[in-house]
Design a protein around this motif. Structure first.
Motif, PDB file in Angstrom:
ATOM      1  N   LEU A  21     -36.873  12.959  -5.395  1.00  0.00           N
ATOM      2  CA  LEU A  21     -36.669  13.070  -7.054  1.00  0.00           C
ATOM      3  C   LEU A  21     -37.570  11.760  -7.583  1.00  0.00           C
ATOM      4  O   LEU A  21     -37.801  11.552  -8.646  1.00  0.00           O
ATOM      5  N   ARG A  76     -37.698  20.541 -10.737  1.00  0.00           N
ATOM      6  CA  ARG A  76     -36.577  21.426 -10.410  1.00  0.00           C
ATOM      7  C   ARG A  76     -36.910  22.306  -9.099  1.00  0.00           C
ATOM      8  O   ARG A  76     -36.113  22.530  -8.283  1.00  0.00           O
ATOM      9  N   GLU A  90     -41.689  11.647 -10.123  1.00  0.00           N
ATOM     10  CA  GLU A  90     -42.202  11.015 -11.372  1.00  0.00           C
ATOM     11  C   GLU A  90     -43.691  10.615 -11.213  1.00  0.00           C
ATOM     12  O   GLU A  90     -44.399  10.733 -12.269  1.00  0.00           O
ATOM     13  N   TYR A 120     -41.306  13.147 -17.163  1.00  0.00           N
ATOM     14  CA  TYR A 120     -40.374  13.435 -16.120  1.00  0.00           C
ATOM     15  C   TYR A 120     -39.872  11.904 -15.654  1.00  0.00           C
ATOM     16  O   TYR A 120     -40.653  11.220 -15.233  1.00  0.00           O
ATOM     17  N   LYS A 121     -38.743  11.630 -15.616  1.00  0.00           N
ATOM     18  CA  LYS A 121     -38.382  10.290 -15.285  1.00  0.00           C
ATOM     19  C   LYS A 121     -37.274  10.704 -14.047  1.00  0.00           C
ATOM     20  O   LYS A 121     -36.469  11.261 -14.075  1.00  0.00           O
ATOM     21  N   THR A 122     -37.371   9.553 -13.105  1.00  0.00           N
ATOM     22  CA  THR A 122     -36.338   9.870 -11.722  1.00  0.00           C
ATOM     23  C   THR A 122     -35.067   9.783 -12.478  1.00  0.00           C
ATOM     24  O   THR A 122     -34.538   8.630 -12.981  1.00  0.00           O
ATOM     25  N   PRO A 123     -34.025  10.480 -12.136  1.00  0.00           N
ATOM     26  CA  PRO A 123     -32.805  10.441 -12.632  1.00  0.00           C
ATOM     27  C   PRO A 123     -32.011   9.488 -11.939  1.00  0.00           C
ATOM     28  O   PRO A 123     -32.250   8.746 -10.812  1.00  0.00           O
ATOM     29  N   PHE A 124     -30.895   8.667 -12.711  1.00  0.00           N
ATOM     30  CA  PHE A 124     -30.249   7.699 -12.254  1.00  0.00           C
ATOM     31  C   PHE A 124     -31.046   6.461 -12.016  1.00  0.00           C
ATOM     32  O   PHE A 124     -30.578   5.600 -10.927  1.00  0.00           O
ATOM     33  N   TYR A 125     -32.155   6.344 -12.545  1.00  0.00           N
ATOM     34  CA  TYR A 125     -32.944   5.218 -12.033  1.00  0.00           C
ATOM     35  C   TYR A 125     -32.338   3.722 -12.484  1.00  0.00           C
ATOM     36  O   TYR A 125     -31.657   3.742 -13.764  1.00  0.00           O
ATOM     37  N   THR A 151     -36.095  19.871  -6.406  1.00  0.00           N
ATOM     38  CA  THR A 151     -34.942  19.861  -6.048  1.00  0.00           C
ATOM     39  C   THR A 151     -34.252  21.047  -5.454  1.00  0.00           C
ATOM     40  O   THR A 151     -33.403  20.917  -4.386  1.00  0.00           O
TER      41      THR A 151
END
Length: 460
Positions: free
Chosen positions: A48, A241, A52, A401-406, A244
């Protein structure tokens, strides 16, 4: 197709063999399965995060180029050099070891007399498992010659090997859970070596991290997913997507097959059986218990074909790294030569072959995979840390796209890499220091090639 590329990059020999050393460390089936899950989550966090970078630089060439953008040419070179000295070549050697183990099912590989097998030099035992090492070397040499000749590879071939491995895994899972040989009681059986008073907090933490180090070999190849950004339409949407979904599928697959192993065979029985033969493979041992030698032959045949394919793909792709480095003047000059007839980087392939064979005689399957994981995670941690560095240094870069929960996800990954290195240095300082030594052994070459580059530029 991106999910197929991902799975072909990751699923390989680790799923068939690594349950044994993990069981030796944890002594309890559910802890072994938990280690696979936790390792998968760490890899998912890594994926994830690097997504990015892959979306921002879809044509960059993956980790090699990212490290140069973030840390400079020296660090990038050391990564490429480490791919040659340990990361990629040890991967080739390790997969070839599993090929030899599968072949051993059909006929016992010859071994040297015990007194020769026990000869040790600087902690290395070059003559132990001699038959397995010879077969592994023969496979690498043969496939190198095939690639020198210019054999073509394609996504369809990768798909065939992925389907073959998945078919073998599916057969094992279905056979195990449908068999009367397995039971919940077997899965709940702990090893006789389980600590009498249970693990201490520090004991279970260290054992779990070391078991995860073994599991990471099963996930090896995930960092190469950065190379596929340019192959995917609309990477900002589809790449994260695909990565993941692919990783989650691999995690579930690994959890099921390792549960299947320990559902059929108690840990002590498995370790006793595998301990008799260094070439033993857990998947083969389990199927042999279920169906006898006939079933073992079928699974071994599938492992033979799939590991030959994995070895071939790794040989083909890895040699391109050294070819590209040589073209930049950062590797042996002759590695940049293209065969006049076959149009292949024949010298890069030959150098890789020679070093991979040397590594085979320097250690065992588990020692090689441990060393490449330790070395690889130094750079993996640096790549993921680079996501944070670029956010700070270049906040205005376009990030579709940005890394989730960054920054939580990349920080957890980087912290784990540090923990893995510290525990590895404490538990196996020899392997760890050799791996680090392989990294920095490139510095004299780097400065020599760099100075030569300046001299050549002056002449021009």
């Amino acid at each position: 197709m991106a999910i197929v590329i991902l799975m072909s990059s990751i699923i390989g020999s680790g799923v068939f063999k690594k349950v044994a050393p993990m069981s030796e460390l944890l002594h309890e089936p559910w802890l072994v399965v938990l280690a696979w899950l936790l390792a998968g989550i760490i890899i998912l966090f890594g994926v994830l995060s690097i997504a990015e970078l892959a979306v921002m630089f879809p044509h960059s060439g993956g980790a090699f180029s990212w490290l140069e953008k973030i840390y400079g040419r020296t660090v990038s070179f050391l990564y490429g050099w480490s791919c040659f000295t340990v990361i990629q070549t040890a991967a080739i050697s390790s997969i070839a070891f599993v090929f030899a183990g599968a072949l051993d099912t059909f006929f016992t590989l010859p071994q040297l007399p015990q007194q020769l097998q026990n000869i040790s030099f600087l902690g290395l035992e070059p003559f132990s498992n001699f038959g397995g090492k010879i077969v592994a070397c023969m496979l690498i040499i043969a496939l190198t010659l095939v690639n020198v000749k210019g054999a073509k590879s394609s996504g369809k071939i990768s798909l065939v090997f992925v389907l073959l491995i998945l078919t073998a895994i599916l057969l094992i899972i279905i056979s195990a859970f449908a068999s009367s040989h397995g039971s919940i009681e077997t899965f709940e059986t702990v090893s006789k070596d389980y600590p009498q008073d249970g693990f201490t907090a520090i004991g279970i933490f260290m054992a779990m991290v070391l078991a995860m180090r073994n599991a990471f070999w099963g996930y090896e190849g995930w960092i190469a997913l950065g190379f596929i950004g340019e192959e995917i339409k609309n990477p900002a949407k589809n790449l994260p997507r695909a990565l993941t979904i692919g990783i989650l599928f691999v995690i579930v697959t690994y959890l099921l097959i390792n549960t299947a192993y320990l559902y059929i065979m108690p840990i002590d029985e498995m370790l006793a059986t595998l301990g008799k033969n260094e070439n033993g493979i857990a998947a083969v041992v389990v199927i042999n218990k279920l169906f006898g030698s006939g079933g073992a032959y079928i699974i071994s045949g599938m492992i033979l074909i799939s590991t030959a394919g994995c070895t071939n793909a790794t040989i083909l792709l890895s040699s391109r790294i050294y070819y590209a480095m040589a073209k930049k003047g950062l590797f042996f000059k002759s590695a940049a030569e293209i065969h006049s007839t076959n149009k292949t980087p024949h010298n890069a392939l030959k150098y890789q072959c020679i070093w991979a064979c040397i590594l085979i005689f320097s250690g065992s399957f588990d020692s090689l995979t441990d060393m490449l994981v330790i070395t690889g995670f130094i750079f993996f941690g640096m790549v993921v840390l680079g996501v944070i560095i670029l956010r700070v240094k270049e906040p205005n870069l376009l990030r579709t796209y940005k890394t989730p929960f960054y920054p939580v996800i990349p920080i957890i990954f980087v912290l784990f890499c540090i923990i893995l290195m510290v525990i590895s240095l404490v538990e196996s300082p020899g392997k760890s220091l050799i791996g680090i030594g392989f990294i920095f052994s490139g510095l004299p070459f780097y400065y020599y090639w760099k100075s030569k580059e300046k001299v050549d530029a002056t002449k021009e």
